[in-house]
Design a protein around this motif. Sequence first.
Motif, PDB file in Angstrom:
ATOM      1  N   VAL A 200      69.288 110.108  -5.270  1.00  0.00           N
ATOM      2  CA  VAL A 200      69.954 111.052  -5.837  1.00  0.00           C
ATOM      3  C   VAL A 200      68.742 112.573  -5.915  1.00  0.00           C
ATOM      4  N   ARG A 201      67.776 112.203  -6.122  1.00  0.00           N
ATOM      5  CA  ARG A 201      66.739 113.188  -5.996  1.00  0.00           C
ATOM      6  C   ARG A 201      66.657 113.736  -4.611  1.00  0.00           C
ATOM      7  N   ALA A 202      66.835 113.183  -3.528  1.00  0.00           N
ATOM      8  CA  ALA A 202      67.040 113.689  -2.173  1.00  0.00           C
ATOM      9  C   ALA A 202      68.207 114.679  -2.034  1.00  0.00           C
ATOM     10  N   ALA A 203      69.365 114.080  -2.460  1.00  0.00           N
ATOM     11  CA  ALA A 203      70.911 114.794  -2.420  1.00  0.00           C
ATOM     12  C   ALA A 203      70.590 116.116  -3.237  1.00  0.00           C
ATOM     13  N   LEU A 204      69.990 116.190  -4.330  1.00  0.00           N
ATOM     14  CA  LEU A 204      69.728 117.273  -5.109  1.00  0.00           C
ATOM     15  C   LEU A 204      68.888 118.203  -4.310  1.00  0.00           C
ATOM     16  N   LEU A 205      67.901 117.784  -3.824  1.00  0.00           N
ATOM     17  CA  LEU A 205      66.985 118.600  -3.151  1.00  0.00           C
ATOM     18  C   LEU A 205      67.489 119.324  -1.814  1.00  0.00           C
ATOM     19  N   VAL A 206      68.336 118.623  -1.054  1.00  0.00           N
ATOM     20  CA  VAL A 206      68.787 119.138  -0.178  1.00  0.00           C
ATOM     21  C   VAL A 206      69.982 120.171  -0.257  1.00  0.00           C
ATOM     22  N   ALA A 207      70.497 119.975  -1.268  1.00  0.00           N
ATOM     23  CA  ALA A 207      71.438 120.948  -2.150  1.00  0.00           C
ATOM     24  C   ALA A 207      70.784 122.217  -2.443  1.00  0.00           C
TER      25      ALA A 207
ATOM     26  N   LEU B 131      71.788 114.618   7.195  1.00  0.00           N
ATOM     27  CA  LEU B 131      71.680 113.228   6.902  1.00  0.00           C
ATOM     28  C   LEU B 131      70.247 112.936   7.086  1.00  0.00           C
ATOM     29  N   LEU B 132      69.678 113.333   8.193  1.00  0.00           N
ATOM     30  CA  LEU B 132      68.093 113.116   8.518  1.00  0.00           C
ATOM     31  C   LEU B 132      67.224 113.809   7.331  1.00  0.00           C
ATOM     32  N   LYS B 133      67.693 114.924   6.774  1.00  0.00           N
ATOM     33  CA  LYS B 133      66.838 115.466   5.857  1.00  0.00           C
ATOM     34  C   LYS B 133      66.767 114.622   4.380  1.00  0.00           C
ATOM     35  N   PHE B 134      68.269 114.390   4.415  1.00  0.00           N
ATOM     36  CA  PHE B 134      68.560 113.460   3.058  1.00  0.00           C
ATOM     37  C   PHE B 134      67.708 112.088   3.266  1.00  0.00           C
ATOM     38  N   ALA B 135      67.784 111.368   4.475  1.00  0.00           N
ATOM     39  CA  ALA B 135      67.060 110.185   4.588  1.00  0.00           C
ATOM     40  C   ALA B 135      65.587 110.134   4.558  1.00  0.00           C
ATOM     41  N   ALA B 136      65.137 111.280   4.960  1.00  0.00           N
ATOM     42  CA  ALA B 136      63.532 111.361   5.217  1.00  0.00           C
ATOM     43  C   ALA B 136      63.132 111.681   3.625  1.00  0.00           C
TER      44      ALA B 136
END
Length: 259
Positions: free
Chosen positions: A56-63, A128-133
């Motif tokens: 969830v944190r990764a998704a919020l950071l990408v956004a 997707l790569l950014k989210f996964a990393a």
Amino acid sequence: MRRLWAALTFYTALPLGRLGRLQFEGIAAWLPAVGLLLGGILTLAALLLQIFPPPVRAALLVALWVLLTGGLHLDGVADTADGLAVNVPKSFADTERPAVNGLSRRLQVMRDSHTGAYGVLALVLVLLLKFAALSSLQVWPLLLLVPAWGRWGQLLAIALYPYLRDQGSARFLKDSTSLPGSLWPGTLLLLAITGGVGWAGLLAWQPLLLWTLGSALGALAVGHWLYRQLGGHTGDTYGATVEWSEAIALLWGSLIGPS
């Protein structure tokens, strides 16, 4: 100061007021500084978002990342992918007409405002790569540096390679960027901040040096690869260079554990 303000106005979607008459010539030299500011905002956000699970944190950071730049560079990712998907029968190293026509067709496709299938795939892949990393990132001080090294890659692309269009929205970047004068201020600043991360003990020196080397080589490689494919750069490939360089830096960062 006005040139730095102009760089922030041009490269970000931050709600900045006008600081007199802005001077946009030469703003590419400030790209690493712009990246450091964006990285600082993202790092602070990452610390505040620790209450959420890593995905969830990764998704919020990408956004947040997309919001901070207004999707400026993601548009370049999509347009570049669509242009590269055009079949070119001859090498750009040749002087034969098919290569020239192929380049013209690629540039025409890249200028089209419609996003094709390859553009959508490229967008999904880079996000997707950014989210996964980010989901796997354990050393959050690296997030301060990732946007800066990505924009250092763009600065190299602007300074080192020819611009493919006689006119274009990013033509002034190339015309107002010189070697080595435009490279060394931002490079020294970035190296100093990277060294400060190690000096402050936020990350052990050996993994920091390896990550810095990998990120720098990745940024250089992306710009050079696009140059080899097209024979030069455009505003779209400048944006693509930032996004893919950031993704590579994040992927390297995901391999580093806490010291």
